[in-house]
Write a protein that holds these residues in place. Structure first.
Motif, PDB file in Angstrom:
ATOM      1  N   GLU A 159       1.447   4.100  -8.432  1.00 41.81           N
ATOM      2  CA  GLU A 159       0.532   4.447  -7.342  1.00 41.81           C
ATOM      3  C   GLU A 159       0.576   5.939  -7.029  1.00 41.81           C
ATOM      4  N   ARG A 219       0.850  -1.190   0.000  1.00 43.07           N
ATOM      5  CA  ARG A 219       0.000   0.000   0.000  1.00 43.07           C
ATOM      6  C   ARG A 219       0.886   1.240   0.000  1.00 43.07           C
ATOM      7  N   ASP A 267      -6.043  12.307  -8.501  1.00 48.17           N
ATOM      8  CA  ASP A 267      -7.247  12.647  -7.746  1.00 48.17           C
ATOM      9  C   ASP A 267      -7.234  14.100  -7.268  1.00 48.17           C
ATOM     10  N   ASP A 268      -6.054  14.716  -7.253  1.00 47.37           N
ATOM     11  CA  ASP A 268      -5.919  16.127  -6.854  1.00 47.37           C
ATOM     12  C   ASP A 268      -5.878  17.052  -8.066  1.00 47.37           C
ATOM     13  N   ARG A 285      -1.459   7.734  -9.568  1.00 48.69           N
ATOM     14  CA  ARG A 285      -2.887   7.557  -9.309  1.00 48.69           C
ATOM     15  C   ARG A 285      -3.357   8.500  -8.211  1.00 48.69           C
ATOM     16  N   ARG A 286      -2.545   8.639  -7.171  1.00 49.14           N
ATOM     17  CA  ARG A 286      -2.953   9.483  -6.052  1.00 49.14           C
ATOM     18  C   ARG A 286      -3.038  10.953  -6.464  1.00 49.14           C
TER      19      ARG A 286
END
Length: 328
Positions: free
Chosen positions: A281, A202, A288-289, A284-285
Motif C-alpha cells: 500500500e 486502510r 502517485d507522487d 502504491r501511495r
C-alpha cells in the motif's frame, strides 16, 4: 648506463577539520567514485545540514590528509548511541567514512588516517571500534551513503573489503539492500490473503509518531512521514512504517526514490499478511507522487524481515558490511 627512475610523492600533512574545509571535503566526496550507494552532485549546504551541523559533530574526529594545501583524503570517526538512544555512548567507536582521492592512493594515506581515527576513538573511551555505520552506530552520512539507511560499507564500493582486511578488521554484520521498481509496467504482488487484508484495512498517516532523539538526529533531517495500516472499522495500528525521501540520490540513480524503515507489526498480528500489505500500500501511495523506486534494508540474520520484503516484490541489489577491529 642504467637510469633508475624513482617515483616521488608530495609530503602529506594530517590535521583536524577546520570551518573552511567543507568545499574541499565535498569535492573529494564527489570525486572518489563511491558506487551506487553514495549520493553525488551534492552542495555544501546539504553536507552542512547532515554532518557538520549535528550537535555532536567534533572537528577532532574528522581528520584530513593534505598535499600542497589540497585535501586528498579524510577519515571520519564518531560514536554510537546509548542504550536508551538519548545521547552518545563513547564505548563503541565507529569509523563512518574513509576515502582517498584516486590520484593519491597507494601511498599509505588511508592506513595512516585509520590509525589516527582509532587513536582518537580510544582517547575518548572506546572499548570497541567498528568500521562502517549501521544502527545504532551511525552518527553521520545518513541520507547520502547507504540509501534508505546506513548499512556499513557497501559491496558496490569494492575498495572497502580488502582495505579493512589488511588493517586487521573482520566482518561482524551484514545488511541486505532491497529495492523495488515502481515505474511503468511494475506489477504489484497478488494473492488471496493480500486481497482479504486490503478489504478490511486502510492506510493512514500517523501525525505524531514518537521517535527517539537518536532517530531525530539522523532521519529527522530528511523529508519523513509515518504511515500505518489500521482496521477500516477503526482501532489501533496493525502495522506501521516510516518513509524517508531519497531525492539526494537522484543524480546517482537517475530516478526518484524513497526509503522504507522501521517496519513494525504488533506481536498479536504477525504472520497474518499485514506487513506485506503495508509495504504494498505504501508503494502504491508514493507511486502517485511520481516516485519510481522504493528501497528497504534488512539484516542478513533477520529471515522474517527478508521474507516480508520479498513477498512485497522487493529484490536484493546490494549488501553492506560492518567490520570490527581485531586489534582492540
Amino acid at each position: 648506463m642504467i637510469w633508475i627512475i624513482q617515483k616521488t610523492f608530495a609530503v602529506t600533512e594530517y590535521r583536524q577539520f577546520k570551518n573552511t574545509d567543507p568545499p574541499q571535503v565535498l569535492r573529494l566526496w564527489n570525486e572518489c567514485q563511491l558506487g551506487r550507494g553514495a549520493a553525488t552532485g551534492l552542495h555544501c549546504d546539504e553536507f552542512d545540514e547532515l554532518i557538520f551541523s549535528q550537535i555532536y559533530f567534533d572537528p577532532a574526529g574528522l581528520i584530513l590528509a593534505c598535499q600542497e594545501g589540497k585535501v586528498v583524503g579524510f577519515v571520519h570517526a564518531g560514536f554510537g548511541a546509548s542504550e536508551d538512544r538519548s545521547w552518545l555512548s563513547t564505548k563503541d567507536g565507529v569509523i563512518c567514512a574513509v576515502m582517498v582521492h584516486p590520484s593519491a592512493r597507494q601511498q599509505g594515506i588511508g592506513r595512516e588516517l585509520v590509525r589516527r581515527a582509532e587513536q582518537h576513538l580510544r582517547e575518548r573511551g572506546s572499548k570497541k571500534i567498528y568500521a562502517g555505520s549501521a544502527d545504532p552506530r551511525d552518527p553521520f552520512y545518513c541520507g547520502i551513503y547507504g540509501g534508505s539507511q546506513s548499512a556499513g560499507f557497501l559491496r558496490s564500493d569494492p575498495a572497502a573489503a580488502p582495505f579493512f582486511a589488511k588493517l586487521g578488521y573482520a566482518p561482524c554484520e551484514e545488511h541486505i539492500v532491497f529495492q523495488r521498481s515502481l515505474g511503468a509496467g511494475a506489477a504489484d504482488p497478488v494473492g488471496v490473503r493480500l486481497v482479504n487484508v486490503r478489504r478490511t484495512t486502510r492506510l493512514t498517516a500517523l501525525n505524531q509518531e514518537p521517535k527517539s532523539w537518536w532517530w531525530q538526529t539522523r532521519y529527522g533531517r530528511l523529508d519523513a512521514m509515518h504511515l500505518a495500516l489500521v482496521p477500516r472499522a477503526g482501532g489501533t495500528p496493525l502495522a506501521r512504517i516510516s518513509v524517508v525521501g531519497l531525492d539526494r540520490y537522484v543524480n546517482t540513480w537517475q530516478t526518484r526514490g524513497i526509503g522504507l524503515l522501521g517496519l513494525y507489526v504488533s506481536e498479536a498480528n504477525r504472520k497474518k499478511g499485514y506487513g506485506q500489505a503495508l509495504l504494498v500500500e505504501v508503494c502504491r501511495r508514493v507511486r502517485d507522487d511520481m516516485v519510481q523506486l522504493a528501497e528497504a534494508h534488512a539484516p542478513k540474520s533477520d529471515a522474517a524481515a527478508i521474507a516480508v520484503l520479498e513477498s512485497a516484490g522487493f529484490q536484493p541489489i546490494d549488501s553492506g558490511q560492518v567490520y570490527r577491529a581485531l586489534h582492540e
